[in-house]
Design an enzyme around this catalytic site. Structure first.
Site, PDB file in Angstrom:
ATOM      1  N   ASP A  67       0.817  -1.214   0.000  1.00 41.11           N
ATOM      2  CA  ASP A  67       0.000   0.000   0.000  1.00 41.11           C
ATOM      3  C   ASP A  67       0.852   1.266   0.000  1.00 41.11           C
ATOM      4  OD1 ASP A  67       0.960  -0.344   2.587  1.00 41.11           O
ATOM      5  OD2 ASP A  67      -0.993  -0.811   3.437  1.00 41.11           O
ATOM      6  N   ASN A 136      -7.161  -3.049  14.420  1.00 39.90           N
ATOM      7  CA  ASN A 136      -8.540  -3.324  14.018  1.00 39.90           C
ATOM      8  C   ASN A 136      -8.645  -4.549  13.111  1.00 39.90           C
ATOM      9  OD1 ASN A 136      -7.444  -2.408  11.664  1.00 39.90           O
ATOM     10  ND2 ASN A 136      -8.828  -0.685  11.375  1.00 39.90           N
ATOM     11  N   HIS A 138      -6.921  -5.034  10.313  1.00 37.99           N
ATOM     12  CA  HIS A 138      -6.700  -4.819   8.876  1.00 37.99           C
ATOM     13  C   HIS A 138      -5.408  -5.479   8.406  1.00 37.99           C
ATOM     14  CE1 HIS A 138      -4.407  -0.682   9.288  1.00 37.99           C
ATOM     15  NE2 HIS A 138      -3.608  -1.698   9.473  1.00 37.99           N
ATOM     16  N   GLU A 143      -9.432  -2.086   5.499  1.00 37.83           N
ATOM     17  CA  GLU A 143     -10.070  -1.799   6.774  1.00 37.83           C
ATOM     18  C   GLU A 143     -11.294  -2.695   6.973  1.00 37.83           C
ATOM     19  OE1 GLU A 143      -8.217  -0.231   8.523  1.00 37.83           O
ATOM     20  OE2 GLU A 143      -7.744   1.801   7.941  1.00 37.83           O
TER      21      GLU A 143
END
Ligand code: PGA
Length: 252
Positions: A67, A136, A138, A143
């Site tokens: 990313d 979280n 990810h 996400e």
């Protein structure tokens, strides 16, 4: 899924580097999928050491990063381009043309995402994808609640991710709110996956990823369906796991 439990960050980093180096020695023109963030920094240090001391050869290696922030130029110190040059590429013998990182400054984002997927395909697919995990759950910047079937795409970052990543920026306002990320489908197409996690703030995400139901709320949970995943976690990140439920777990 093979799970290695190690004492600390240093051991996690060394073991991860050994696995990446083995892949490179078995297939010198391997296509590596690479991650950024605090988690793999130690692994990159080890790989640089192996390059300098043991002639670990990157000359035929191709890399694809997971990313990149949207709207940060390459020379911004917080761009993932900058991170990769600084932590790895400037210190090894990789050919610059073999390095692939999504271009977060590209105006036509859709075209950039399609181009990135095509480049991965042209390279023959990713042999080994290194992943960290967000608090979280990810992976990459996928996400919670995004579609599992997504390929490389533009994502809006979660509040939690923005807060977590603000430690690298002068203020919360400076953290980009969007990024280009390989999708879950892109990640799942890798032949092998190496997931790393350390620290107690990752313990719950690791538990949900490895033991919980497979659902888009926990993007990393999809890894339970991949045929060749190696997980290396330190003691702190393993705190929430039911260790006896993992017959393939090894102390290392
Ligand atoms: P970290 O990030 O390595 O900086 O904790 C991991 C991630 O968010 O995927």
């Amino acid at each position: 899924m093979r799970i290695y439990l190690v004492d600390d960050y240093e051991k996690m980093s060394k073991k991860a580097a050994t696995i990446v180096a083995s892949q490179m020695r078995i297939k010198p023109d391997s296509v590596l999928g690479l991650a950024t963030g605090s988690t793999p920094e130690g692994m990159y240090k080890e790989l640089v050491k192996m390059h300098k001391k043991e002639d670990l050869d990157f000359s035929e290696i191709k890399t694809f990063n997971l990313d990149e922030y949207y709207g940060l130029p390459k020379d911004n110190r917080e761009s993932y381009y900058f991170y990769m040059m600084n932590n790895l590429f400037n210190h090894i013998n990789i050919k610059k043309g073999n390095i692939n990182i999504p271009n977060g400054m590209e105006e036509d984002i859709k075209a950039e995402c399609i181009r990135y997927e095509e480049e991965i395909e042209k390279a023959g697919g990713i042999d080994l994808q290194v992943l960290g995990i967000g608090r979280n759950g990810h992976i990459g910047f996928n996400e919670p609640n995004l579609k599992f079937e997504a390929l490389t795409h533009l994502v809006k970052l979660d509040e939690d991710t923005i807060t977590a990543n603000s430690r690298f920026f002068d203020s919360l306002d400076e953290v980009p709110t969007k990024a280009i990320s390989m999708g879950i489908k892109t990640i799942m197409h890798s032949r092998k996956i190496l997931l790393l996690a350390n620290g107690k703030e990752k313990a719950l995400a690791i538990k949900k990823a490895l033991e919980g139901p497979i659902k888009p709320e926990v993007p990393a949970s999809i890894l339970q369906l991949h045929i060749d995943v190696t997980v290396i976690i330190d003691k702190e990140a393993s705190k929430e796991l039911n260790l006896e439920d993992h017959p393939k777990l090894k102390w290392s």
